[in-house]
Design an enzyme around this catalytic site. Structure first.
Site, PDB file in Angstrom:
ATOM      1  N   GLU A  60       0.810  -1.227   0.000  1.00 20.41           N
ATOM      2  CA  GLU A  60       0.000   0.000   0.000  1.00 20.41           C
ATOM      3  C   GLU A  60       0.840   1.273   0.000  1.00 20.41           C
ATOM      4  O   GLU A  60       0.449   2.271  -0.604  1.00 20.41           O
ATOM      5  CB  GLU A  60      -0.976   0.017   1.186  1.00 20.41           C
ATOM      6  CG  GLU A  60      -2.258  -0.771   0.945  1.00 20.41           C
ATOM      7  CD  GLU A  60      -2.143  -2.241   1.300  1.00 20.41           C
ATOM      8  OE1 GLU A  60      -1.109  -2.624   1.893  1.00 20.41           O
ATOM      9  OE2 GLU A  60      -3.067  -3.010   0.989  1.00 20.41           O
ATOM     10  N   HIS A 129     -12.147  -4.986   8.129  1.00 19.31           N
ATOM     11  CA  HIS A 129     -12.622  -4.835   6.738  1.00 19.31           C
ATOM     12  C   HIS A 129     -13.986  -4.163   6.688  1.00 19.31           C
ATOM     13  O   HIS A 129     -14.777  -4.435   5.785  1.00 19.31           O
ATOM     14  CB  HIS A 129     -12.730  -6.196   6.037  1.00 19.31           C
ATOM     15  CG  HIS A 129     -11.416  -6.845   5.735  1.00 19.31           C
ATOM     16  ND1 HIS A 129     -10.624  -7.387   6.705  1.00 19.31           N
ATOM     17  CD2 HIS A 129     -10.765  -7.030   4.560  1.00 19.31           C
ATOM     18  CE1 HIS A 129      -9.538  -7.890   6.142  1.00 19.31           C
ATOM     19  NE2 HIS A 129      -9.588  -7.688   4.848  1.00 19.31           N
TER      20      HIS A 129
END
Lengths: 323, 323
Positions: A60, A129
């Site tokens: 990321e 999530h």
């Protein structure tokens, strides 16, 4: 007019921009052959090839950081981080680099980059999530933060985001990607900082973002039968923020509920409430009520998750406090 | 290597040394606000690397970046004005010592976050490759940055993308106060290049010709489409981590160690050679030095006479106006 899903609307915007501007490219995890975790980039690799639709390593920091670099080098990257939950790992790139490069170098460098991220709780995905902490990004000067709720807004706002010379955080809510709505086939844009009154009403102003906007509309429809008239406003972009549209509505209704899926404490609902309290308190006939997620991580167990996710029930309870 | 180039190298290093010594004096006397990091003793690295570059090539740098900006063609007066926080500085007084950029000469920014430039450089290299330009990127950072996650993700992604980026580790032996042996178990940091599938080499960072030779190989390879490389240059910073550090670095280093590195001064080394070979005379060197002093006096006068930014500049360049 034809109806398409929010996912298809985003795909259409990406396709248009890839076709019309050679500088536009996309990268992120699983956006190529797989078409993205939520299918937004489906089919693009077949049309535009692996030089413009790029599957990246699971990195990321590099995905965002190199996106920034590509923007500095003259491209217009549309970068995807699969879940907002993964952005803390690259927060330095977002907060210290992407947001500040234009300012701290005295306006010399531009970062015309769109960072697409998925937010929201749905389908028992548990604590890592399911989050909706885009208020982190609203907090940082230099970033545009876009939160569409409908397919029409999603397409128009993504077009505007890709054309913008500012760095944009583009937030897509899981619970909205399959929602269908009318979307013109032609190209169009929606300006940043323009809220939309999604439903007119006279008794209560209900500001709601993303999935909660749809819940708000349902509740408003139901309560119409009980002769309660609710005005639903979607801010559409959280930064810049259109406070005027909300102020005008509050002037009319005298009551305000703010529904946003972020945690209530220091979240977007709190910020909007503060804006109204600061400038419009004399127009208010009752307390401002905030709807959001409780001060806990998102739990896994289905009944617990249900208790965590705000929706129609929480909006109804908020309305009860005001009438 | 011809004599003209070696004279240029000497001039380039002396130009950086003169600047760092002057601003240290000004800082300690209270004329320069904020904090800054001096690169005194490390001059061979920016000079050796930048002599391999063309005008259009890009450079990204660290918090210890004055030498890099100067070697790429930065001018004393605009740097001095920036250090003074004046509107005429490279970053209009918004950046200071840690945030120099001068896009016109390819300097896309120094960076206050250790390792922050590494993934960004990969993206700049991607833009160069994508646009089919032959511009290369040189990215400077210290040994401390080599321990960050951004280093791992940035180098790996650069290698995956096969982009023209030359990563230069300026190993000056300390991450602020923490010595190399507490940071990793490696003798040569360049061995990490193998882990990313790119060439790596370690050179004497106080030997400007050795730095130049290594950088030239990497630049030529990158420009020809051969992808990124990692070069570790071993060197030493003569002063503390930042100007004005208590005891100027002696809290965690011994005077004997500093003295032994001063013996390996990159400027004295080349100067001695050039004098012995009668390529230059003492008078030539004195003339160069006088030239820099004169230019520095002018730079200080320019900085002094320049206005501070207006208060109205505070909010300027946070965002770019949307069309």
């Amino acid at each position: 007019m034809r109806q398409i899903s929010l996912r298809e609307a985003l795909n259409e915007s990406l396709r248009y921009n890839l076709q019309h501007d050679e500088r536009v490219f996309c990268w992120g995890e699983d956006i190529g052959v797989l078409g993205g975790a939520f299918g937004v980039t489906a089919g693009l690799i077949d049309e535009f090839g692996p030089m413009r639709i790029i599957d990246t390593p699971l990195s990321e920091i590099a995905i965002v950081g190199a996106g920034i670099g590509a923007a500095l080098g003259g491209l217009r990257p549309v970068v995807e981080i699969m879940y907002i939950d993964f952005t803390p790992g690259c927060m330095d790139m977002i907060v210290n680099q992407m947001a500040k490069i234009h300012y701290m170098f005295g306006g010399q460098c531009r970062v015309p980059m769109v960072l697409r991220i998925v937010t929201g709780a749905m389908g028992e995905n548990a604590a890592q999530h399911s989050q909706s902490f885009y208020s982190f990004f609203v907090h940082v000067p230099g970033l545009i933060v876009v939160t569409p709720s409908t397919p029409y807004d999603a397409k128009g706002l993504l077009n505007t985001s890709i054309a913008s010379d500012n760095p944009v955080i583009f937030v897509e809510h899981k619970r909205t990607v399959n929602i269908k709505g009318e979307v013109p086939e032609d190209h169009y844009t929606i300006p940043f900082g323009k809220a939309e009154v999604k439903r007119e009403g006279t008794d209560i102003t209900l500001v709601a973002t993303q999935a909660l906007m749809h819940d708000a509309l349902k509740v408003a429809e139901d309560l119409e039968k009980e002769h309660v008239s609710i005005e639903v406003i979607d801010p559409r972009t959280l930064k810049p923020f259109d406070k005027e549209t909300i102020f005008q509505s509050v002037e009319k209704t005298g009551r305000l509920i703010v529904a946003d899926e972020g945690w209530i404490h220091c979240g977007m609902a709190s910020e909007i409430s503060a804006l109204v309290a600061e400038e419009m308190i004399t127009y208010l006939d009752g307390p401002i009520v905030r709807v959001g997620t409780p001060d806990s991580p998102c739990p896994f167990s289905p009944p617990l998750e249900k208790a965590y996710i705000p929706g129609e029930e929480e909006i109804r309870e908020a309305i009860k406090k005001l009438i | 290597m011809n004599n003209e180039m070696r004279i240029d190298m000497l001039r380039g290093m002396m130009r950086i040394r003169a600047f760092e010594e002057k601003i240290q004096e000004l800082y300690l006397a209270g004329y320069i606000p904020g904090s800054m990091h001096l690169s005194t003793g490390q001059e061979a690295i920016p000079v050796g690397c930048c002599m391999c570059l063309r005008e259009g090539d890009y450079l990204m740098s660290s918090h210890r970046g004055h030498g890099h900006v100067l070697a790429k063609g930065g001018e004393y007066k605009y740097m001095m004005a920036e250090l003074y926080g004046k509107k005429t500085g490279y970053s209009r007084g918004k950046g200071g010592s840690m945030h120099f950029a001068h896009v016109a000469i390819g300097v896309l920014g120094t960076n206050g976050i250790v390792g922050g430039g590494i993934p960004i450089a990969a993206g700049v290299g991607f833009a160069s490759k994508y646009l089919e330009s032959d511009r290369v990127v040189v990215c400077f950072f210290g040994d401390g940055a080599a321990e960050t996650g951004a280093f791992h993700e940035g180098l790996n992604f650069a290698a995956v993308l096969q982009v023209p980026v030359i990563y230069i580790i300026e190993n000056n032996q300390y991450a602020i106060s923490v010595p190399r042996k507490l940071s990793d178990r490696l003798e040569d940091l360049s061995v990490r290049a193998a882990a990313y599938g790119m060439p790596g080499e370690t050179v004497d960072g106080n030997d400007v010709v050795a730095v130049y030779d290594a950088a030239k190989r990497a630049v030529e390879r990158a420009r020809a489409g051969g992808g990124p490389a990692l070069i570790e240059c071993k060197t030493y910073r003569w002063h503390g981590h930042h100007a004005g550090e208590p005891r100027d670095g002696l809290v965690y280093r011994k005077q004997e160690e500093i003295d032994s590195w001063k013996e390996k001064c990159p400027i004295r080394r080349l100067k001695t050679q050039l004098l012995e070979e009668q390529v230059v005379t003492e008078a030539d060197i004195d003339a160069m030095q006088r030239g820099f002093q004169q230019e520095l006096e002018e730079a200080v006068a320019f900085a002094n006479e320049s206005p501070y930014p207006d208060e109205s500049d505070l909010l300027r360049d946070v965002y770019i106006a949307e069309e």
